[in-house]
Write a protein that holds these residues in place. Sequence first.
Motif, short mmCIF file in Angstrom:
data_model
loop_
_atom_site.label_atom_id
_atom_site.label_comp_id
_atom_site.label_asym_id
_atom_site.label_seq_id
_atom_site.Cartn_x
_atom_site.Cartn_y
_atom_site.Cartn_z
N HIS A 14 0.84 -1.19 0.00
CA HIS A 14 0.00 0.00 0.00
C HIS A 14 0.88 1.24 0.00
O HIS A 14 2.09 1.16 0.18
N ASP A 15 0.25 2.40 -0.19
CA ASP A 15 0.98 3.65 -0.19
C ASP A 15 1.44 3.99 1.22
O ASP A 15 0.64 4.33 2.08
N GLY A 16 2.72 3.84 1.48
CA GLY A 16 3.28 4.17 2.79
C GLY A 16 3.47 2.99 3.73
O GLY A 16 4.10 3.15 4.77
N PHE A 17 2.93 1.83 3.40
CA PHE A 17 3.07 0.68 4.28
C PHE A 17 2.77 -0.60 3.51
O PHE A 17 2.18 -0.58 2.43
N ASP A 18 3.18 -1.71 4.11
CA ASP A 18 2.83 -3.05 3.62
C ASP A 18 1.95 -3.72 4.67
O ASP A 18 2.18 -3.55 5.88
N ARG A 19 0.98 -4.50 4.20
CA ARG A 19 -0.06 -5.01 5.11
C ARG A 19 -0.11 -6.53 5.10
O ARG A 19 -0.08 -7.16 4.04
N VAL A 20 -0.22 -7.09 6.31
CA VAL A 20 -0.47 -8.52 6.51
C VAL A 20 -1.81 -8.65 7.21
O VAL A 20 -2.04 -8.03 8.25
N PHE A 58 5.35 -0.15 13.23
CA PHE A 58 4.23 -0.93 12.72
C PHE A 58 3.00 -0.63 13.58
O PHE A 58 3.12 -0.15 14.71
N ARG A 59 1.84 -0.89 13.04
CA ARG A 59 0.59 -0.72 13.79
C ARG A 59 -0.22 -2.00 13.67
O ARG A 59 -0.16 -2.71 12.65
N VAL A 61 -1.89 -6.13 10.42
CA VAL A 61 -0.56 -5.62 10.80
C VAL A 61 -0.02 -4.83 9.62
O VAL A 61 0.17 -5.39 8.53
N ASP A 62 0.23 -3.53 9.84
CA ASP A 62 0.79 -2.66 8.80
C ASP A 62 2.23 -2.32 9.18
O ASP A 62 2.50 -1.88 10.31
N ILE A 63 3.13 -2.48 8.24
CA ILE A 63 4.55 -2.21 8.46
C ILE A 63 4.89 -0.97 7.64
O ILE A 63 4.77 -0.97 6.41
#
Length: 221
Positions: free
Chosen positions: A105-111, A201-202, A214-216
């Motif tokens: 994603h824009d600004g982060f990668d998501r699991v 991460f959030r 989980v967003d990195i």
Amino acid sequence: MGRALGGSLAAAVLLLTACGTDASPTAASDASTTSPDRSASSGNAASTPSDTPSASASAETAPATPAAPPPAPDGPPFPESTDPQTAEPEGDWDLQLVDVRLGEHDGFDRVVLELSGTTVPGWGVAWSKEAVADGSGDVVPLEGDRVLTISASGTAMPEPGSFEVPARLGPAGSVAEVQVTGWFEGYTQVFAGVEGAERPFRVFTLTDPPRLVVDIADAAD
């Protein structure tokens, strides 16, 4: 003598007229000081400021109420630190792992861990140097420089039809690989191998169906 008398009377009239002209401004000035003319002040408010602040002036000088920060896109704000994050599940531990997805994603990668059941999942998420499996203690081979260990709590022993493990996903963005290793005593474990250094991460949950997200964050430039 008649001309002299007439001249004296004319001079007296002129003197009285001059005295009457001087009295009017003084009276008007006194009145405006004690009781301002609202119609006059409204027409020339800038040149005649009032001692009593108006409603608009009071609003400008009153302390402003801090505005709530706007929500971050698709989730809560990212923390500034890279510290571990934990939360307890809410409800019976009846969750089944249905799917695991990875996306850039824009600004982060998501699991995303999609689940079924009635519980709100809990979690334990932390950076580590190695991917160490719960129960066995085995080190799971994983691409990437650092490991983000994701442990979803509130999960029950896998039933037929649940997500098959072990499984591998990726790559996507800075996430080189994701390994889903399985379940151990109520916890479902997932490892994300990330390129580069640790970064914030959030973690948060979504409902209908239950999901652990989980967003990195992308690495700082």
